[in-house]
Design a protein around this motif. Sequence first.
Motif, short mmCIF file in Angstrom:
data_model
loop_
_atom_site.label_atom_id
_atom_site.label_comp_id
_atom_site.label_asym_id
_atom_site.label_seq_id
_atom_site.Cartn_x
_atom_site.Cartn_y
_atom_site.Cartn_z
N MET A 1 -4.10 0.53 5.15
CA MET A 1 -3.52 -0.12 3.97
C MET A 1 -3.15 0.90 2.90
O MET A 1 -2.37 0.60 2.00
CB MET A 1 -4.44 -1.19 3.40
CG MET A 1 -5.91 -0.80 3.24
SD MET A 1 -6.28 0.24 1.81
CE MET A 1 -6.30 -0.94 0.50
N ARG A 2 -3.72 2.12 2.96
CA ARG A 2 -3.37 3.13 1.97
C ARG A 2 -3.43 4.52 2.60
O ARG A 2 -4.32 4.80 3.40
CB ARG A 2 -4.32 3.07 0.77
CG ARG A 2 -3.92 4.03 -0.35
CD ARG A 2 -4.86 3.90 -1.55
NE ARG A 2 -4.85 2.54 -2.06
CZ ARG A 2 -5.86 1.98 -2.70
NH1 ARG A 2 -6.97 2.66 -2.90
NH2 ARG A 2 -5.76 0.75 -3.15
N PHE B 1 -3.69 1.00 -8.68
CA PHE B 1 -3.70 0.46 -7.32
C PHE B 1 -4.38 -0.91 -7.28
O PHE B 1 -3.93 -1.82 -6.59
CB PHE B 1 -4.44 1.44 -6.40
CG PHE B 1 -3.65 2.66 -6.06
CD1 PHE B 1 -2.66 2.64 -5.09
CD2 PHE B 1 -3.88 3.85 -6.73
CE1 PHE B 1 -1.92 3.76 -4.78
CE2 PHE B 1 -3.16 4.99 -6.43
CZ PHE B 1 -2.17 4.94 -5.46
N ILE B 2 -5.48 -1.05 -8.03
CA ILE B 2 -6.21 -2.32 -8.03
C ILE B 2 -5.37 -3.43 -8.66
O ILE B 2 -5.27 -4.54 -8.12
CB ILE B 2 -7.55 -2.15 -8.77
CG1 ILE B 2 -8.50 -1.29 -7.93
CG2 ILE B 2 -8.19 -3.51 -9.06
CD1 ILE B 2 -9.79 -0.91 -8.63
N VAL C 1 -9.54 -6.03 -3.18
CA VAL C 1 -8.23 -5.55 -2.74
C VAL C 1 -8.31 -4.13 -2.18
O VAL C 1 -7.32 -3.62 -1.64
CB VAL C 1 -7.19 -5.60 -3.88
CG1 VAL C 1 -6.96 -7.03 -4.31
CG2 VAL C 1 -7.60 -4.74 -5.06
N GLU C 2 -9.46 -3.48 -2.31
CA GLU C 2 -9.65 -2.15 -1.74
C GLU C 2 -10.11 -2.21 -0.29
O GLU C 2 -10.18 -1.16 0.38
CB GLU C 2 -10.68 -1.37 -2.57
CG GLU C 2 -10.19 -0.96 -3.94
CD GLU C 2 -9.06 0.05 -3.84
OE1 GLU C 2 -9.28 1.14 -3.31
OE2 GLU C 2 -7.95 -0.28 -4.31
N GLY D 1 -2.68 -4.43 -6.33
CA GLY D 1 -3.23 -5.18 -5.21
C GLY D 1 -3.54 -6.61 -5.58
O GLY D 1 -3.29 -7.54 -4.80
N ASP E 1 -0.02 2.93 -1.49
CA ASP E 1 -0.53 1.69 -0.93
C ASP E 1 0.59 1.06 -0.10
O ASP E 1 1.68 0.80 -0.61
CB ASP E 1 -0.98 0.74 -2.04
CG ASP E 1 -1.82 -0.40 -1.49
OD1 ASP E 1 -1.27 -1.23 -0.74
OD2 ASP E 1 -3.01 -0.47 -1.82
N ARG F 1 0.81 -1.87 1.21
CA ARG F 1 1.05 -3.29 1.00
C ARG F 1 1.88 -3.52 -0.25
O ARG F 1 2.80 -4.33 -0.26
CB ARG F 1 -0.29 -4.04 0.87
CG ARG F 1 -1.28 -3.80 1.99
CD ARG F 1 -2.70 -4.13 1.55
NE ARG F 1 -3.08 -3.36 0.37
CZ ARG F 1 -4.19 -3.55 -0.32
NH1 ARG F 1 -5.04 -4.48 0.05
NH2 ARG F 1 -4.47 -2.82 -1.39
N THR F 2 1.52 -2.81 -1.32
CA THR F 2 2.15 -3.06 -2.61
C THR F 2 3.27 -2.09 -2.94
O THR F 2 4.02 -2.31 -3.88
CB THR F 2 1.10 -2.95 -3.73
OG1 THR F 2 0.66 -1.58 -3.81
CG2 THR F 2 -0.10 -3.84 -3.45
N TRP G 1 -0.28 -8.44 -5.88
CA TRP G 1 0.28 -8.61 -4.53
C TRP G 1 -0.41 -9.76 -3.81
O TRP G 1 0.24 -10.58 -3.16
CB TRP G 1 0.11 -7.31 -3.75
CG TRP G 1 0.38 -7.41 -2.29
CD1 TRP G 1 1.60 -7.40 -1.67
CD2 TRP G 1 -0.59 -7.56 -1.25
NE1 TRP G 1 1.45 -7.52 -0.30
CE2 TRP G 1 0.12 -7.62 -0.02
CE3 TRP G 1 -1.98 -7.63 -1.24
CZ2 TRP G 1 -0.54 -7.76 1.20
CZ3 TRP G 1 -2.63 -7.77 -0.01
CH2 TRP G 1 -1.90 -7.84 1.19
N ARG G 2 -1.72 -9.84 -3.94
CA ARG G 2 -2.50 -10.88 -3.25
C ARG G 2 -2.16 -12.26 -3.77
O ARG G 2 -2.23 -13.25 -3.02
CB ARG G 2 -3.98 -10.60 -3.44
CG ARG G 2 -4.89 -11.52 -2.64
CD ARG G 2 -6.35 -11.11 -2.76
NE ARG G 2 -6.80 -11.09 -4.15
CZ ARG G 2 -7.98 -10.62 -4.53
NH1 ARG G 2 -8.77 -10.08 -3.65
NH2 ARG G 2 -8.33 -10.65 -5.80
#
Length: 369
Positions: A321-322, A355-356, A193-194, A359, A334, A336-337, A362-363
């Motif tokens: 993305m970040r 963050f992880i 996700v990074e 992510g 981030d 996305r999230t 979110w995924r």
Amino acid sequence: MLDFDLSADIQALRSTFADIKSVVDVDALTAEIARLSEEAGAPDLWDDTDKAQKVTSALSHRQSELARITGIESRLDDLEVMVELANEMDDEDAAEEARHELAELEDIVGQLEVQTLLDGEYDERPAVVTIRAGAGGVDASDFAEMLLRMYLRWAEQHKYPVTIMDSSYAEEAGIKSATFEVDAPYAFGTLSVEAGTHRLVRMSPFNSAGKRQTSFAAVEVIPLLDEAVEVDIPESDLRVDVFRSSGPGGQSVNTTDSAVRLTHLPTGTVVSMQNEKSQIQNRAAAMRVLQSRLLILQKEQEAAIKKDLAGNITASWGDQMRSYVLAPYQMVKDLRTEHEVNNPSAVFDGDLDGFIAAGIRWRKRPSGD
């Protein structure tokens, strides 16, 4: 009299933990540990060093996973006792200690819950991470090195073994690129996700005018797949043709049908060999070459899979993305999230778990949510 009650919180935590245990399958995990322990105890284990390292590493990982599960169970039981004692002793300090323990357990269980979402085909594999400086000149290469340090610190905090596989330093400061391996359970699923373009905004230390500078770096994450140590070719997959050798002349040349052509039917790969004096020797030599070519083909196919998994990542405007903003305010966000923190220093020091986790969740959301 102290009226201290955490029963609802503990029960909610136990319920979440029960769901996690059902996904993890503790019985299967225990059986896997027993199997690996038997392999690790074999007297000839270290005759094959690579296999031995894989077995002992897998055993260590599984044992750690089981210890984590059983440790949580024990701590939940102890927490209930702590609450009882705090009430019996009318002790506010003991109550505060129980609250702190509850918060720690909620964090640990939350991390385990996120791990149960890692169910992709390659999620449990080790990860290979590549960081490349993008647009932004010397600031971008410096930013790439900041990201490298960030991920290394994150891995260090989790006690994950890391191997730097390659690095290319920039002329003035920082790095052009770096590649490293993280050998830990679910490293790929966790770090995948990074992957993407990271953006840094700051007052540039490399700009004499002290202007604000935006720079970019790309992060690519791929799984480390098992290499085939040998290629087994069934006879039914081969067509063997023999023919007369051709050449400038000499003993055993142009006198017998000693040359051999092997065709691997599933792939169409063809290898001819005529350097040896006998048909048997030429066939053996051709087979070695064919196995080598098929192994290379397999690696190319694995590389194509890795490329699909890593995606096509550029490092410039419009696809980040970040964002890491150091000026005019302090924030890492981030895009996305929507997860964000106001302490970039902590993030660059390896504080990435929030963050992880965001992510990964979110995924796994249904598309459209």
